[in-house]
Design an enzyme around this catalytic site. Structure first.
Site, PDB file in Angstrom:
ATOM      1  N   CYS A  72      56.578  18.743  86.976  1.00  0.00           N
ATOM      2  CA  CYS A  72      55.885  18.150  85.833  1.00  0.00           C
ATOM      3  C   CYS A  72      54.474  17.726  86.226  1.00  0.00           C
ATOM      4  O   CYS A  72      54.285  16.687  86.878  1.00  0.00           O
ATOM      5  CB  CYS A  72      56.672  16.951  85.306  1.00  0.00           C
ATOM      6  N   CYS A  74      53.321  14.437  84.730  1.00  0.00           N
ATOM      7  CA  CYS A  74      53.980  13.276  85.338  1.00  0.00           C
ATOM      8  C   CYS A  74      53.348  12.922  86.686  1.00  0.00           C
ATOM      9  O   CYS A  74      53.106  11.746  86.980  1.00  0.00           O
ATOM     10  CB  CYS A  74      55.467  13.563  85.567  1.00  0.00           C
ATOM     11  N   ASP A  75      53.099  13.933  87.507  1.00  0.00           N
ATOM     12  CA  ASP A  75      52.777  13.697  88.915  1.00  0.00           C
ATOM     13  C   ASP A  75      51.384  14.135  89.346  1.00  0.00           C
ATOM     14  O   ASP A  75      51.016  13.940  90.508  1.00  0.00           O
ATOM     15  CB  ASP A  75      53.811  14.429  89.794  1.00  0.00           C
TER      16      ASP A  75
END
Length: 310
Positions: A133, A136-137
């Site tokens: 992701c 996300c990261d």
């Protein structure tokens, strides 16, 4: 057979948010989870984009907070594998490996799993350089070098997104043209920070405490080489956990459940007023903890209206 106003299949962010909103509406709620509550988020080392946690929080801690919230309001949890769902007049029957339950309404929040490469080092470095992701990261790799594996829309969009954060982005694709839509592919190809590694696949993810390099090979020339990177984002697709719901609700060509804005599902093109879907399992443009929780809240709100419990 125990009867509940609302049964939620899946104990991730969407499912637990549905449980909270269902209980606050006065519904009796059972959450059925196959393995452990929290879903994919629970195994995410750090979540840095869930509003209200300005310093970030581990996925495990955030999901424990969700679980504590749901149980404080009186939601029940059963850790069982769902085998089938049957529609009966005025009710829904859920059959698991251990029990049978009846519900006035159902929220399907069974989630989805990213497709893995299945190469050495992939599982070892999840959370320390391997991610599924980018949104996300990505920020954890600011000004670093990363790779994106894949050639579709998600891979190209991830590479474009990461190019705004990272020093350099390799995009590793097994073919000689991108599968992404033309406008997305063109943007990726024009971005100077993105280097496309054509006709290539990843054989191994290498490193010490974290990812340091990828072993790749060209599928046409069979030439192997190493690529120095600080992280790798795998974007080769995701698979929704919807097999048991086939024939019950309408799905798109990828198996994601189709809903309206109220999270109501469709059955043979018609609205299924007592079956809802929330989170990663449904056809949606963004799959994040915050959107999953919102889906769950909306689903429970309309489920309450559908079964007429005040």
């Amino acid at each position: 057979m125990k009867t509940y106003d609302l049964i939620v299949i899946g104990g991730g962010a969407a499912g637990m948010a549905a449980a909270v909103y269902g209980r606050r509406a006065g519904l009796s709620v059972l959450v059925i989870e196959a393995v452990f509550h929290g879903g994919q988020a629970a195994v995410t080392p750090e979540i840095d984009n869930y509003i209200g946690f300005s310093k970030g929080i581990s996925g495990a801690d955030l999901m424990e907070n969700f679980h504590a919230h749901a149980t404080r309001f009186g939601a029940e949890f059963a850790y069982e594998q769902v085998l089938s769902v049957l529609e009966e007049e005025g009710a829904i029957r859920v059959i698991t490996t251990r029990n049978e339950y009846k519900a006035g309404a159902l929220v399907i929040a069974a989630g989805a799993a990213p497709r893995q490469l299945g190469v050495d080092g992939e599982a070892k470095f999840v959370g320390t350089g391997v991610s599924y992701c980018a949104t996300c990261d990505g920020t954890f790799f600011s000004k670093k070098t990363v790779a994106v594996v894949g050639g579709g829309n998600t891979a190209a969009e991830d590479a474009i997104y990461l190019s705004k954060i990272c020093e350099k982005v390799y995009m590793i694709h097994r073919r000689d043209t991108l599968r992404a839509e033309a406008v997305i592919a063109e943007t990726a190809l024009k971005e100077p920070k993105i280097e496309i590694v054509w006709d290539s696949v990843v054989d191994e993810i290498q490193g010490g405490k974290s990812v340091e390099s990828l072993k790749i090979h060209n599928v046409k020339t069979e030439e192997s080489r190493e690529l120095s990177v600080n992280g790798v984002f795998i974007a080769v697709g995701i698979r929704p956990n919807t097999d048991i719901f086939k024939g019950i609700v309408d799905m798109d060509e990828h198996g994601f459940i189709i809903t309206d804005e109220c999270m109501r599902t469709r059955s043979e093109g018609r609205i299924a007023k007592r079956i809802y879907a929330a989170g990663d399992v449904r056809a949606t443009p963004l799959r994040q903890v915050i959107t999953a929780a919102a889906d769950g809240a909306i689903a429970a709100y309309y489920a309450n209206k559908a079964i007429g419990v005040v």
